[in-house]
Scaffold this active site. Structure first.
Site, PDB file in Angstrom:
ATOM      1  N   CYS A 140       0.837  -1.200   0.000  1.00 46.75           N
ATOM      2  CA  CYS A 140       0.000   0.000   0.000  1.00 46.75           C
ATOM      3  C   CYS A 140       0.868   1.245   0.000  1.00 46.75           C
ATOM      4  O   CYS A 140       1.363   1.666   1.052  1.00 46.75           O
ATOM      5  CB  CYS A 140      -0.938   0.003   1.211  1.00 46.75           C
ATOM      6  SG  CYS A 140      -2.078   1.403   1.237  1.00 46.75           S
ATOM      7  N   CYS A 143      -0.574   4.112   2.063  1.00 51.39           N
ATOM      8  CA  CYS A 143      -0.416   3.913   3.505  1.00 51.39           C
ATOM      9  C   CYS A 143       1.008   4.232   3.963  1.00 51.39           C
ATOM     10  O   CYS A 143       1.216   4.826   5.022  1.00 51.39           O
ATOM     11  CB  CYS A 143      -0.739   2.469   3.889  1.00 51.39           C
ATOM     12  SG  CYS A 143      -2.328   1.858   3.314  1.00 51.39           S
ATOM     13  N   ASP A 144       2.001   3.800   3.192  1.00 50.17           N
ATOM     14  CA  ASP A 144       3.379   3.786   3.679  1.00 50.17           C
ATOM     15  C   ASP A 144       4.342   4.669   2.902  1.00 50.17           C
ATOM     16  O   ASP A 144       5.443   4.950   3.376  1.00 50.17           O
ATOM     17  CB  ASP A 144       3.923   2.348   3.636  1.00 50.17           C
ATOM     18  CG  ASP A 144       3.088   1.392   4.474  1.00 50.17           C
ATOM     19  OD1 ASP A 144       2.524   1.839   5.496  1.00 50.17           O
ATOM     20  OD2 ASP A 144       2.993   0.203   4.107  1.00 50.17           O
TER      21      ASP A 144
END
Length: 320
Positions: A140, A143-144
């Site tokens: 992701c 997300c990261d």
């Protein structure tokens, strides 16, 4: 009553253990209400001691994925939720009340059901990939990708479809270079996405390549990727601080045995606009099991609230 999933080797291998995908991440910086800071005292006071003792040490910079999920679980317990650590392995939605069969063989009846079993990211299945999950290997980018460990560093994205190109385009905002690894000699993505990637000054496509091994160490995490050739060329090694998988997700819907209408990608189909209704009255769906577009913690939580309200109002309208 909440079935949180069983603690089993099969669930570990499928990344479907209790507390979901968020429990497999480290820093969480895109969920509102948990800013950067030392939350240790709060965690100690909020979470039951027996659960707190099992959690990894607090890193003192906001909530991690496991911490956020334990807080959510504890909040549910505080409101009287009965949590059962088993999978639902079969459902009967053609009868009322609905019948659910758990992995321990017990059966349960319910007037309304919310399916929130999520979706799991597809990985390559390499031992080295497993070793460096959350230490440079991610599925992701949103997300990261903005984490400090990836900023101004070379990164690798695996895949050739729209998802992979979206990941690469997003990561290019932070990375020094994004290497897009694709096993063929042309992209599967839409023409506009392909053109955008091919023309991007920070994205370099490595054609006819597959990942043979993720390289790294215990101190730095991922340091590079060793790539094999699909056309007989020599192996090559790319230095990188991270590898992002863009090869899709698999929704956890197999246990439904087609008793709910699914999309072509096997996600549960929402049948009423702006509602969480499914094809069976009294069954609702929330989170990534029905959402193949956003796939974020905050959107999953929001649809969980929607499903709870939809279920409550549906129950209130029934003549029981």
């Amino acid at each position: 009553m909440v079935f949180e999933g069983a603690i089993s080797e099969a669930n570990r291998q499928n990344s479907t253990l209790p507390l979901g995908q968020l429990n497999l991440t480290t820093e969480v910086e895109n969920f509102p209400g948990f800013p950067h800071g030392d939350l240790e005292a709060y965690l100690d006071s909020a979470i039951a001691p027996d659960r707190r003792a099992l959690m990894p040490p607090h890193e003192k910079h906001g909530a991690s994925g496991p911490e956020l999920m334990e807080l959510m679980r504890q909040q549910a317990v505080n409101f009287g939720t009965r949590i059962i650590t088993e999978d639902i392995v079969a459902v009967q939605f053609g009868q009322r009340p609905f019948q659910l069969t758990a992995s321990d063989g017990k059966t349960y009846q319910a007037r309304a059901v919310i399916v929130a079993t999520g979706a799991r990211a597809n990985y390559l299945g390499l031992p080295s990939e497993e070793r460096f999950k959350n230490r440079g290997v991610s599925a992701c980018a949103i997300c990261d990708g903005a984490l400090p460990r990836f900023r101004n560093k070379p990164l690798v994205v695996v895949g050739g479809g729209d998802s992979a190109l979206e990941e690469a385009d997003y990561l290019a905002k932070f990375a020094a270079t994004v290497y897009l690894v694709h096993r063929r000699d042309q992209l599967r993505a839409s023409k506009i996405m392909a053109r955008r990637a091919l023309e991007h000054p920070k994205i370099k496509v490595l054609w006819n390549r597959t990942v043979a091994e993720v390289l790294g160490n215990d101190t730095d995490g991922v340091t590079g990727v060793r790539l094999a050739s699909t056309v007989g060329e020599p192996e090559m090694t790319v230095e990188a601080a991270g590898m992002f998988l863009g090869i899709g997700h698999t929704p956890n819907t197999a246990f439904l045995q087609d008793q709910l209408e699914l999309t072509p990608k096997k996600y549960i189909k929402w049948t009423v606009p702006f509602r969480t209704n499914t094809s069976v009255e009294g069954v609702f769906a929330a989170g990534d099991v029905a959402d193949d577009y956003y796939r974020q913690a905050i959107t999953a939580a929001a649809s969980g609230c929607m499903a709870a309200i939809d279920a409550e109002r549906w129950l209130g309208a029934q003549d029981h």
